[in-house]
Write a protein that holds these residues in place. Structure first.
Motif, mmCIF file in Angstrom:
data_model
loop_
_atom_site.group_PDB
_atom_site.id
_atom_site.type_symbol
_atom_site.label_atom_id
_atom_site.label_comp_id
_atom_site.label_asym_id
_atom_site.label_seq_id
_atom_site.Cartn_x
_atom_site.Cartn_y
_atom_site.Cartn_z
ATOM 1 N N TYR A 106 1.022 -1.328 -0.163
ATOM 2 C CA TYR A 106 0.061 -0.043 0.011
ATOM 3 C C TYR A 106 0.927 1.395 -0.002
ATOM 4 C CZ TYR A 106 -4.120 -2.841 1.053
ATOM 5 O OH TYR A 106 -4.960 -3.829 1.034
ATOM 6 N N GLY A 135 0.713 6.192 6.914
ATOM 7 C CA GLY A 135 -0.009 5.718 6.093
ATOM 8 C C GLY A 135 -0.466 4.356 6.841
ATOM 9 N N TYR A 137 -2.115 4.593 2.853
ATOM 10 C CA TYR A 137 -3.262 5.100 2.127
ATOM 11 C C TYR A 137 -3.649 4.045 1.005
ATOM 12 C CZ TYR A 137 -2.086 9.689 3.890
ATOM 13 O OH TYR A 137 -1.666 10.792 4.636
ATOM 14 N N THR A 138 -4.909 3.693 1.196
ATOM 15 C CA THR A 138 -5.558 2.753 0.292
ATOM 16 C C THR A 138 -5.978 3.291 -0.758
ATOM 17 O OG1 THR A 138 -7.608 2.735 1.425
ATOM 18 C CG2 THR A 138 -6.249 0.991 1.986
ATOM 19 N N ASP A 139 -5.781 4.941 -0.797
ATOM 20 C CA ASP A 139 -6.456 5.415 -2.033
ATOM 21 C C ASP A 139 -5.215 6.175 -2.602
ATOM 22 O OD1 ASP A 139 -7.248 7.264 -4.000
ATOM 23 O OD2 ASP A 139 -9.075 7.791 -2.810
ATOM 24 N N CYS A 293 -12.357 -1.731 7.411
ATOM 25 C CA CYS A 293 -12.310 -0.055 7.340
ATOM 26 C C CYS A 293 -11.602 0.699 8.579
ATOM 27 C CB CYS A 293 -13.792 0.450 6.941
ATOM 28 S SG CYS A 293 -13.705 2.386 6.601
ATOM 29 N N ARG A 304 -8.936 10.838 7.426
ATOM 30 C CA ARG A 304 -8.834 9.906 6.241
ATOM 31 C C ARG A 304 -9.671 8.586 6.636
ATOM 32 N NH1 ARG A 304 -3.451 9.107 8.095
ATOM 33 N NH2 ARG A 304 -2.859 7.060 8.279
ATOM 34 N N SER A 305 -9.939 7.907 5.725
ATOM 35 C CA SER A 305 -10.517 6.422 5.991
ATOM 36 C C SER A 305 -9.766 5.531 5.096
ATOM 37 C CB SER A 305 -11.905 6.440 5.823
ATOM 38 O OG SER A 305 -12.226 6.492 4.453
ATOM 39 N N CYS A 306 -9.291 4.392 5.566
ATOM 40 C CA CYS A 306 -8.531 3.229 4.709
ATOM 41 C C CYS A 306 -9.460 2.090 4.548
ATOM 42 C CB CYS A 306 -7.119 2.977 5.466
ATOM 43 S SG CYS A 306 -6.189 4.516 5.377
ATOM 44 N N GLU A 307 -9.463 1.234 3.536
ATOM 45 C CA GLU A 307 -10.107 0.166 3.228
ATOM 46 C C GLU A 307 -9.201 -0.961 2.891
ATOM 47 O OE1 GLU A 307 -12.937 1.370 0.233
ATOM 48 O OE2 GLU A 307 -14.407 2.471 1.956
ATOM 49 N N TYR A 329 -1.780 -4.086 10.966
ATOM 50 C CA TYR A 329 -1.877 -2.625 10.429
ATOM 51 C C TYR A 329 -0.669 -1.565 10.997
ATOM 52 C CZ TYR A 329 -3.873 1.909 9.730
ATOM 53 O OH TYR A 329 -4.275 3.456 9.593
ATOM 54 N N THR A 333 2.672 1.189 10.342
ATOM 55 C CA THR A 333 2.358 2.426 10.503
ATOM 56 C C THR A 333 2.953 3.208 11.557
ATOM 57 O OG1 THR A 333 0.678 4.192 10.244
ATOM 58 C CG2 THR A 333 0.086 2.231 11.717
#
Length: 632
Positions: A106, A135, A137-139, A293, A304-307, A329, A333
């Motif tokens: 990611y 992070g 960051y999934t986006d 999520c 932010r949100s991460c998936e 996770y 990070t």
């Protein structure tokens, strides 16, 4: 106590000599591959739970059939065991441990702290010493936009800038002459494009001292950590100072940076009235896959949100899934909050909290919110996790692959001539022989075909529950020649499933034999999820977590749900019948008016004729009849 089926007795003997110290254990298969890594406060006691099958997790029997050996590593305490467990899982990626589904890297935002002039960059690299990562960051687009926005607020060099790389090469050759290199850059350096558009501080042209640059780097790190109020305060002080010194051009630049931050805040939802730093993690599970999520809340705002998609789902316990994801996770990070909220109580929550506290340098605890804003936000996380999983399944065709796999597995396990493209399942629902009903659900190509569902009222008079008689009746009606010729009932099934064990299967076989039909049939017992077949006294055991077991359980559960729904409808309808239905002149409208007026049968029984006649629409003669009937 019995050993796990298929396990070499020598392994159990070796486990008996494992020390009782804290540590990690690694179960291996016959090829020597690590298939599971776990940690324990007491290695011997924990490993005995596996070999003796006293661990009640569904995956353990299947896993222990594959175990041909093990290793273990002793450490000083549980905290060290947790860190080691996470490292070993990252090294071996064992099949039975929770991990990301696609195991892709990611994106992160990284700050190269090891350089004299640290740069910010977008990266998917493995974490390197001397670099701080924010992070994941999934986006990817959101990560790049964050870097772009951040450089408008705090001008800092980009790791992709050719001029920054040139200066770094000079510094690497002459590490003791940083000041001289600054002078060389000031005389011969050429400002990069970022400097001209206000996103670079001019390191390439010697326009900023290392001390001043370090101040900008600290601001960048605070911004990425969610500490924006402190940054805003510093910028306002700098703007006031610049204005006081009549440096209005610099004050204007700082003002524009503050406007960028204000624009960010306008887009971020305020979720807490206080300045709290919390991560909320929600999950949604399917049979062998799950979505996760993470809502990252900093200073009371969702920044932010991460998936993520995980490679385990309903085939592992929820606590194991949550614990495995939390470890994975936060191992990757550096952005650790003061509180992590999840929907379940974890057995090792205290140890994980100590590990996160050590990584953060300040207190961090795991918490399970029961009510209030945190609980509401956690439910929102779970909804987002569900949508993330559905998008992944649609994008990859995961559901189609699983369905095809399930049908092929059923064909093999049940010795069918072809994959069961049409499956019919029957279930009986009753209470001591009253309101007895049956359901028929149909799965076409592995999916519910609700247009083909049918329900039956059992006509046989029963004084007590009798599933065998009821099942014989409903099968006789469904597979009677006139029904088989009726297009509304669909085509002949490739597989007939009855809810129950050998007795229910025998009743179904006898009825089909009387009708002269040769339809493949099996029974599914609820207790151990065993599949009974006519040609063997020993039940077929489909592998735990397999697509075939999930499909046949889904068929059985759907038939049970459909039968229960019909049974409740009949029962509720019968319960609405009251003594008022026996009174001549009282129809549904007057009955409703009377009950609405008095509110209960107790108050109606205590009412006089005049009281009943006072109800709108009830003549006195009818009121008298009601009164007399209640008295009778």
């Amino acid at each position: 106590m019995a050993l796990a089926p298929g396990l070499d007795p020598d392994i159990a003997e070796q486990v008996a000599h494992v020390p009782t110290d804290p540590g990690c254990y690694l179960w291996k298969n016959a090829a020597g591959e690590v298939i599971y890594v776990g940690k324990a406060k007491n290695l011997r006691a924990r490993m005995k739970q596996y070999v003796m099958l006293t661990d009640d997790r569904e995956k353990i029997p299947l896993m222990m059939q594959l175990v041909a050996g093990f290793d273990y590593i002793v450490v000083d305490n549980e905290h060290e065991a947790l860190v080691l467990e996470r490292n070993l899982i990252g090294q071996y990626h064992p099949y039975f441990n929770v991990d990301y589904k696609d195991d892709k890297s990611y994106p992160y935002i990284a700050v190269t702290q090891g350089d004299l002039f640290p740069a910010i960059k977008y990266t998917r690299e493995k974490h390197r010493p001397g670099t701080r990562y924010f992070g994941p960051y999934t986006d990817a687009r959101a990560a790049r936009e964050t870097i772009d926005t951040l450089r408008k607020i705090c001008p800092i060099c980009s790791g992709t800038c050719a001029e920054w790389k040139r200066v770094n090469r000079l510094l690497a050759k002459h590490s003791d002459d940083a000041d001289i290199i600054g002078l060389i850059c000031a005389q011969k350096g050429r400002p990069c494009f970022d400097y001209h558009v206000g996103r670079g501080p001019g390191v390439c042209a010697g326009m900023i001292a290392p001390e001043e640059y370090a101040k900008s780097v600290r601001r960048v790190e605070r911004f990425l950590s969610g500490q924006r109020r402190e940054l805003v305060g510093e910028l306002k002080e700098d703007m006031a100072e610049a204005a006081a010194n009549l440096d209005f051009e610099r004050a204007g630049r700082i003002k524009r940076r503050l406007e960028v931050i204000d624009g960010l805040d306008d887009r971020q939802q305020v979720v807490f009235p206080t300045s709290v730093d919390i991560d909320l993690i929600g999950f949604y599970r399917e049979e062998t896959i799950a979505g996760a999520c993470v809502f990252v809340v900093r200073e009371g705002r969702t920044v932010r949100s991460c998936e993520f998609i995980l490679d385990k789902g309903l085939d592992v316990a929820e606590e194991e899934l949550v614990s495995g994801f939390v470890k994975r996770y936060y191992d990757e990070t550096a952005d650790i909050p003061s509180e992590v909220d999840v929907a379940v109580d974890l057995e090792d929550a205290e140890v994980i909290g100590e590990w996160l506290t050590a990584k953060r340098g300040r207190k961090c605890a795991l918490h399970r919110p029961q009510r209030g804003e945190k609980r509401h936000l956690l439910e929102m996380c779970e909804r987002n996790a569900r949508h993330a999983l559905m998008r992944y399944m649609m994008r990859t065709g995961y559901a189609d692959d699983r369905t095809n796999q399930a049908l092929l597995q059923l064909e093999s396990a049940l010795a069918l001539d072809e994959p069961p493209m049409r499956i019919e399942c029957f279930d009986i629902s009753t209470i001591h022989g009253r309101f007895t009903v049956a359901s028929m659900v149909v799965f076409t190509n592995g999916r519910p075909d609700k247009s083909q569902y049918r329900r039956f009222k059992i006509r046989t008079e029963l004084t007590e529950a009798n599933d065998f008689v009821s099942m014989s009746e409903v099968l006789g009606r469904r597979y009677a020649p006139e029904r088989m010729a009726d297009e509304r009932f669909g085509s002949r099934p490739d597989l007939l499933v009855v809810d129950g064990g050998k007795p229910q299967l025998t009743a179904a076989m006898n009825q089909l034999e009387q009708l002269g039909l040769d339809i493949p049939v099996c029974g599914l017992a609820k207790a151990d999820e065993e599949v009974f077949v006519p040609w063997d006294d020993t039940p077929v055991v489909l592998p735990s977590g397999s697509a075939s077991l999930y499909l046949i359980k889904q068929v059985r559960d759907e038939s049970h749900r459909f039968a229960i729904t019909f049974h409740r409808e009949l029962r509720d309808k019968a319960m609405t019948v009251s003594v008022l239905d026996e009174v001549e002149g009282v129809g549904p409208t007057r009955k409703k008016a009377i009950m609405r007026h008095f509110g209960s049968m107790k108050k109606l029984r205590a009412a006089s004729v005049d009281d009943i006649a006072a109800v709108k629409g009830v003549p006195r003669a009818v009121a008298q009849a009601v009164y007399d009937t209640l008295r009778a």
